[in-house]
Design an enzyme around this catalytic site. Structure first.
Site, PDB file in Angstrom:
ATOM      1  NE  ARG A  47      -3.211   2.553   2.727  1.00 22.20           N
ATOM      2  CZ  ARG A  47      -3.183   3.340   3.803  1.00 22.20           C
ATOM      3  NH1 ARG A  47      -2.616   2.927   4.923  1.00 22.20           N
ATOM      4  NH2 ARG A  47      -3.704   4.541   3.766  1.00 22.20           N
ATOM      5  CG  HIS A  92      -0.956   8.924   3.477  1.00 21.62           C
ATOM      6  ND1 HIS A  92      -1.069   7.586   3.776  1.00 21.62           N
ATOM      7  CD2 HIS A  92      -0.504   9.507   4.616  1.00 21.62           C
ATOM      8  CE1 HIS A  92      -0.697   7.369   5.031  1.00 21.62           C
ATOM      9  NE2 HIS A  92      -0.334   8.538   5.564  1.00 21.62           N
ATOM     10  CD  GLU A 105      -4.263   7.621   9.885  1.00 20.13           C
ATOM     11  OE1 GLU A 105      -3.765   8.693  10.232  1.00 20.13           O
ATOM     12  OE2 GLU A 105      -3.792   6.523  10.205  1.00 20.13           O
ATOM     13  CG  ASN A 146      -4.848   3.338   9.000  1.00 14.30           C
ATOM     14  OD1 ASN A 146      -5.024   2.332   8.322  1.00 14.30           O
ATOM     15  ND2 ASN A 146      -4.363   4.456   8.508  1.00 14.30           N
ATOM     16  CE1 TYR A 198       0.625   2.846  13.563  1.00 13.51           C
ATOM     17  CE2 TYR A 198      -1.455   3.836  12.874  1.00 13.51           C
ATOM     18  CZ  TYR A 198      -0.194   3.353  12.556  1.00 13.51           C
ATOM     19  OH  TYR A 198       0.250   3.368  11.269  1.00 13.51           O
ATOM     20  CD  GLU A 249      -1.333   4.024   8.186  1.00 13.76           C
ATOM     21  OE1 GLU A 249      -1.037   4.455   9.323  1.00 13.76           O
ATOM     22  OE2 GLU A 249      -1.552   4.756   7.216  1.00 13.76           O
TER      23      GLU A 249
END
Ligand code: IFM
Length: 478
Positions: free
Chosen positions: A85, A133, A178, A306, A308, A383
């Site tokens: 990606r 992005h 995002e 995504n 984290y 991600e």
């Protein structure tokens, strides 16, 4: 699940057709900022503005991937990855774009990505292209950026150009990465480009990003019918700090601003009424024009998550210093529009080098929530990864044990979701290479491949070897 209780350890396997990749973004790795006919993006302007990025770092050179992409594809081939990606820098494709006209397509820009796509396909790696992005052409920002709906209109046209050019070989076109960061960090908190601190502009940006997704999805579906349309959101696993009414309400509001304000217009064709009510002091949302919600309502073929770190919230008492684990605390402009009375209490326990608490539960819970609320929607982890203070050891290796632990936990959470029936089709590790981590510059290393920024030498870390094993076997070691 591993069966430790019985004294045995059952190996856990991913589905045979699970896609394994790494993810990157143009401004973070490409460099060659003034080459190939590229014009400046908002991140060139922002990073060259004193005080905005750690140590005055810029993406001018970054990982020099623009010149070294063949080496980078070879690394991915050696790791056995099945997909990659990456994002396309809009200012390379239509460098003369204005708010009213897309302008001519730049053959050199297309040629660079064509060479990259060919190299990937030759290595047996399926490209997944992110169209946006964060490197918006500066000329569009000069006219209002994402706060101006013309940016969404031009984005739809740019998507058409890219889909026509690459539709044949690309598995998935991800419209946006995002949009939460674009809208709120860029236009409310001002810690990302373009560095504005205007709550109204941030909410206008939210809507124009949703519109941009819809316009781009329509363009991709028309120009590249065999490709999948994706959208990548950094959804938050939001939990109230206590069961108290004020904290529970704070969690509802943050869930609205981070999750539902993007999910609902795209997947349900409507904005959440509570978010509109919560933000009434900032806007009446009259920038949502008749017919817009039919455009935003382009359900992606695959929704990218995504993830984290978890998000814990509570109502701020208005007196003590406002806490925020991510640096948007007391005194700083807040990304949380109309939610100045919410704080993010610092959490105990292990953290990555970003200061982000580690809890893989959120990965599982978000995937299960998406599956519950939108049954049938295909999911992808677009991600996941961690920054650590990696060092090249005397033996020439990078022994990033903590990153391996982080990845093992989070891949375990993905498997939990898969085993519970969530249609998760693949996983992209962030990131292939150490790279330009936005306002943190080069001070944070997310790569599974170490980059020496003086020499551009790449050194796969221990996590790369570990990940290659997972990819090869399709199994998660205990
Ligand atoms: O580096 C970023 C990426 O560009 C977007 N998602 C989060 C990553 C780590 O902060």
């Amino acid at each position: 699940m591993a069966d430790h209780a019985a004294g045995t350890s059952t190996v856990r396997s991913f589905p045979a057709d699970f896609a394994w990749g790494t993810a990157t973004a143009s401004y973070q790795i490409e460099g060659a900022a003034a080459e190939g006919g590229r014009t400046p993006s908002i991140w060139d302007t922002f990073s060259h503005t004193p005080g905005k990025v750690h140590d005055g770092d810029t993406g001018d050179v970054a990982d020099d991937h623009y010149h070294l992409f063949r080496d980078d594809v070879a690394i991915m081939r050696d790791l056995g990855l099945t997909t990659y990606r990456f994002s396309i820098a809009w200012p390379r494709i239509t460098p003369q774009v204005t708010p009213d006209e897309l302008g001519p397509v730049n053959p050199e820009g297309l040629a660079f990505y064509r060479a990259l796509v060919d190299e990937l396909v030759g290595a047996g790696i399926t490209p997944a292209i992110t169209l946006y992005h964060w490197d918006l052409p500066q000329a569009l920002e000069d006219a209002g950026g994402w706060a101006d709906r013309r940016t969404a209109e031009r984005f739809g046209e740019y998507a058409d150009v890219v889909a026509r050019e690459f539709g044949e070989h690309v598995g998935t076109f991800i419209t946006l990465n995002e949009p939460w960061c674009t809208a709120y960090l860029g236009y409310a908190a001002g810690v990302h480009a373009p560095g504005r601190t205007e709550p109204l502009a941030a909410l206008r940006a939210v809507h124009h990003l949703n519109l941009a997704h819809g316009l781009a999805a329509q363009a991709i579906r028309a120009a590249a019918p065999s490709a999948q349309v994706g959208l990548t959101l950094n959804l938050a696993w939001v939990r109230p700090a206590t069961d108290g009414e004020a904290d529970v309400d704070a969690a509802r509001r943050i869930d609205g601003l981070q999750n539902r304000v993007f999910l609902d217009p795209v997947l349900r064709g409507a904005y959440p009424a509570d978010v509109q009510a919560d933000t009434a002091s900032v806007t009446d949302w009259s920038f949502v024009l008749d017919g817009d919600l039919a455009v935003t309502h382009q359900v992606p073929d695959v929704l990218g998550l995504n993830y984290y770190s978890p998000t814990v919230v509570r109502r701020w008492d208005g007196v003590s210093p406002r806490e925020s684990a991510d640096g948007h605390g007391d005194g700083a402009a807040s990304p949380w529009v109309a939610a100045d009375d919410v704080e993010f209490p610092l959490q105990p326990g292990p953290k990555t080098a970003m200061g982000w608490p580690i809890d893989a539960t959120g990965m599982r819970e978000l995937l299960l929530r998406l599956h519950r609320e939108f049954p049938g929607l295909e999911l992808m982890v677009t991600e996941n990864g961690a920054a650590y203070d990696d060092v090249l050891d005397a033996d020439g290796g990078v022994h990033d044990v903590e990153r391996v632990d982080y990845l093992r936990d989070h891949l375990g959470a993905v498997l939990d979701a898969v085993e519970a029936g969530a249609p998760v089709r693949g996983y992209y590790l962030w990131s292939l290479l150490d790279n330009f981590e936005w306002s943190y510059g080069y001070s944070k290393r997310f790569g599974i491949v170490h980059v020496d920024y003086d020499t551009q030498v790449r050194t796969p870390k221990d996590s790369a070897t570990w990940y290659a094993d997972v990819v090869r076997t399709g199994q998660l070691p205990a």
